[in-house]
Design an enzyme around this catalytic site. Structure first.
Site, PDB file in Angstrom:
ATOM      1  CB  SER A  21      -0.987  -0.292   1.242  1.00  0.00           C
ATOM      2  OG  SER A  21      -2.105   0.975   0.889  1.00  0.00           O
ATOM      3  CG  ASP A  43      -6.194  -3.312  -3.781  1.00  0.00           C
ATOM      4  OD1 ASP A  43      -6.902  -2.273  -3.350  1.00  0.00           O
ATOM      5  OD2 ASP A  43      -5.380  -3.939  -3.388  1.00  0.00           O
ATOM      6  CG  HIS A  83      -5.905  -2.501   0.160  1.00  0.00           C
ATOM      7  ND1 HIS A  83      -4.838  -2.304  -0.957  1.00  0.00           N
ATOM      8  CD2 HIS A  83      -5.310  -1.743   1.223  1.00  0.00           C
ATOM      9  CE1 HIS A  83      -4.129  -1.353  -0.666  1.00  0.00           C
ATOM     10  NE2 HIS A  83      -4.026  -1.193   0.548  1.00  0.00           N
TER      11      HIS A  83
END
Length: 223
Positions: A144, A191, A203
């Site tokens: 991320s 996602d 995610h």
């Protein structure tokens, strides 16, 4: 090479979790492509959320893995995927892998910096690891916001310093990091961060890819 604009749907991890809770209806079924339910057990976490083999100068290993966690994750490795990749690397190499997390804020504000809050620290860790152990093979990872840290760090390094990198839920998945020949990115279907999808739980699913990612990194290192 300039980094692209931040996707508008890049949310902090705690916001994703809050949203996930609101996706659960009164029957207890989460609206997810994988039909995740709140009563289903979460995957068992392996490894520690903090690892400091480089900063503690714990001894030279054939492989050194430096990882940047996602927004609001605990420790310096997080819990979603970092520790699992680290454990898989140790298993695949016969415990010949050093594991180091990047100690950076990983707060929501850092998303706007496009990895700038952690990139210099990751690059510095690479330099330190190579100074301590010139023969070690350096591989990077990020999840991320941490994926953006990988891109930022790579732009500050020289070709050959890092032999491979993996990213998970990467907002810049279409852009190969500078100066890293072997690169693999994981982006789960739906996602909202790397695909602008609607499946929030996707995610949080990258622990499922830890073994595959570790195998790729070991191969990239020629081990």
């Amino acid at each position: 090479m300039p980094l692209p604009l931040l996707p508008p749907l890049l949310l902090p991890l705690e916001a994703l979790l809050d949203l996930a809770l609101h996706l659960v209806d009164s029957t207890g079924v989460a609206y997810s492509a994988r039909q995740v339910t709140p009563t289903a057990p979460l995957p068992r976490l392996r490894g520690s959320s903090t690892s400091n083999d480089v900063t503690d100068n714990s001894g030279c290993k054939e492989l050194t893995f430096i990882f940047a966690r996602g927004t609001t994750e605990i420790g310096n490795m997080g819990t979603v995927v970092g520790p699992k990749v680290g454990e898989a690397l140790k298993s695949l190499t016969g415990n010949k892998a050093a594991i180091q997390g990047v100690d950076y804020p990983a707060d929501a504000a850092g998303n706007a910096a496009l990895g700038g809050s952690g990139g210099p620290k990751m690059a510095s860790l690479v330099e330190t690891a190579l100074k301590q152990c010139p023969d070690t093979k350096i591989v990077l990872g990020g999840y991320s916001q941490g994926a953006m840290v990988v891109h930022n760090a790579a732009s500050k390094l020289s070709s050959g310093q890092v032999v491979g990198a993996v990213t998970f839920g990467d907002p810049f998945k279409s852009q190969k990091p500078d100066n890293i020949d072997q690169f693999k990115t994981f982006c789960a279907s739906g996602d909202p961060v790397c695909l602008n999808g609607a499946n929030v739980m996707a995610h949080l699913s990258y622990g499922n890819d830890a073994q595959t990612a570790a195998q790729f990194l070991v191969s990239a290192a020629g081990l």
